[in-house]
Design a protein around this motif. Structure first.
Motif, PDB file in Angstrom:
ATOM      1  N   ASN A  89      -5.535  -6.753   5.574  1.00  0.00           N
ATOM      2  CA  ASN A  89      -6.522  -7.825   5.716  1.00  0.00           C
ATOM      3  C   ASN A  89      -7.755  -7.597   4.851  1.00  0.00           C
ATOM      4  O   ASN A  89      -8.764  -8.281   5.016  1.00  0.00           O
ATOM      5  N   ASP A  90      -7.671  -6.647   3.935  1.00  0.00           N
ATOM      6  CA  ASP A  90      -8.798  -6.332   3.058  1.00  0.00           C
ATOM      7  C   ASP A  90      -9.147  -7.553   2.211  1.00  0.00           C
ATOM      8  O   ASP A  90      -8.273  -8.351   1.856  1.00  0.00           O
ATOM      9  N   ALA A 101       4.316  -9.428  -2.647  1.00  0.00           N
ATOM     10  CA  ALA A 101       4.945  -9.146  -1.345  1.00  0.00           C
ATOM     11  C   ALA A 101       6.333  -9.764  -1.270  1.00  0.00           C
ATOM     12  O   ALA A 101       7.272  -9.130  -0.775  1.00  0.00           O
ATOM     13  N   ARG A 102       6.475 -10.962  -1.761  1.00  0.00           N
ATOM     14  CA  ARG A 102       7.796 -11.622  -1.732  1.00  0.00           C
ATOM     15  C   ARG A 102       8.789 -10.897  -2.624  1.00  0.00           C
ATOM     16  O   ARG A 102       9.964 -10.744  -2.259  1.00  0.00           O
ATOM     17  N   LYS A 140      -4.589  -4.912  -1.339  1.00  0.00           N
ATOM     18  CA  LYS A 140      -3.351  -5.446  -0.756  1.00  0.00           C
ATOM     19  C   LYS A 140      -2.155  -5.180  -1.664  1.00  0.00           C
ATOM     20  O   LYS A 140      -1.078  -4.813  -1.194  1.00  0.00           O
ATOM     21  N   LYS A 141      -2.339  -5.346  -2.974  1.00  0.00           N
ATOM     22  CA  LYS A 141      -1.237  -5.103  -3.916  1.00  0.00           C
ATOM     23  C   LYS A 141      -0.841  -3.629  -3.927  1.00  0.00           C
ATOM     24  O   LYS A 141       0.344  -3.303  -4.020  1.00  0.00           O
ATOM     25  N   ASN A 177       2.640 -14.230   2.931  1.00  0.00           N
ATOM     26  CA  ASN A 177       1.989 -15.512   3.237  1.00  0.00           C
ATOM     27  C   ASN A 177       0.482 -15.457   2.982  1.00  0.00           C
ATOM     28  O   ASN A 177      -0.268 -16.289   3.484  1.00  0.00           O
ATOM     29  N   ASP A 178       0.045 -14.478   2.202  1.00  0.00           N
ATOM     30  CA  ASP A 178      -1.377 -14.292   1.909  1.00  0.00           C
ATOM     31  C   ASP A 178      -1.921 -15.490   1.127  1.00  0.00           C
ATOM     32  O   ASP A 178      -1.176 -16.181   0.419  1.00  0.00           O
ATOM     33  N   GLN A 179      -3.215 -15.708   1.236  1.00  0.00           N
ATOM     34  CA  GLN A 179      -3.862 -16.803   0.507  1.00  0.00           C
ATOM     35  C   GLN A 179      -3.873 -16.569  -0.996  1.00  0.00           C
ATOM     36  O   GLN A 179      -3.833 -17.517  -1.779  1.00  0.00           O
ATOM     37  N   ASN A 180      -3.924 -15.312  -1.403  1.00  0.00           N
ATOM     38  CA  ASN A 180      -3.962 -14.994  -2.827  1.00  0.00           C
ATOM     39  C   ASN A 180      -2.556 -15.094  -3.411  1.00  0.00           C
ATOM     40  O   ASN A 180      -1.629 -14.422  -2.943  1.00  0.00           O
ATOM     41  N   PRO A 181      -2.365 -15.919  -4.451  1.00  0.00           N
ATOM     42  CA  PRO A 181      -1.014 -16.099  -5.006  1.00  0.00           C
ATOM     43  C   PRO A 181      -0.406 -14.828  -5.605  1.00  0.00           C
ATOM     44  O   PRO A 181       0.805 -14.641  -5.539  1.00  0.00           O
TER      45      PRO A 181
END
Length: 135
Positions: free
Chosen positions: A89-90, A125-126, A96-97, A115-119
């Protein structure tokens, strides 16, 4: 209770923490506060680091340090997974990456980051989830 020692000027003082949160705070305020960024980075990279030090490093204001904590192979196994959740949640997408690249990250956290807001975070993640599913 956990006993710890701090050095005030010329004298050592023994204190007690009632719980782990208090102990983490003591480490952050009495030990990590005295270190340089370079020293904190070295600690964060150490695969044998104690959770007592790794958890407060994961809350450091410097994103470079949080990135190294996220990469640390021990990270997902400390603090009952709470450190992993905080890093997921940083506010910094690079943290996050880095977490996504950690081979020990939980599938639940990967699914959350997919499903993060950042593309860029979402795509990383996907991609990682797809790699896991193929094996």
């Amino acid at each position: 209770m956990w006993k710890y020692t701090i050095l005030n000027s010329d004298k050592m003082e023994e204190k007690y923490a009632k719980n782990m949160k208090e102990l983490y705070e003591a480490v952050k305020n009495n030990y990590l506060a005295t270190l340089t960024v370079e020293q904190k980075l070295e600690l964060a990279k150490d695969p044998n680091i104690s959770a007592i030090i790794l958890v407060p490093l994961g809350e450091d204001l410097n994103p470079e340090i949080r990135i190294e904590v996220a990469k640390n192979l021990k990270m997902p196994y400390v603090d009952d997974g709470n450190l992993e959740k905080r890093l997921a949640n940083d506010q910094n997408p690079d943290v996050k990456k880095a977490l996504i690249e950690n081979p020990n990250i939980s599938r639940r956290t990967l699914e959350q980051l997919a499903n993060d807001q950042n593309p860029d975070v979402r795509a990383a993640a996907r991609k990682r989830l797809n790699e896991i599913l193929r094996h």
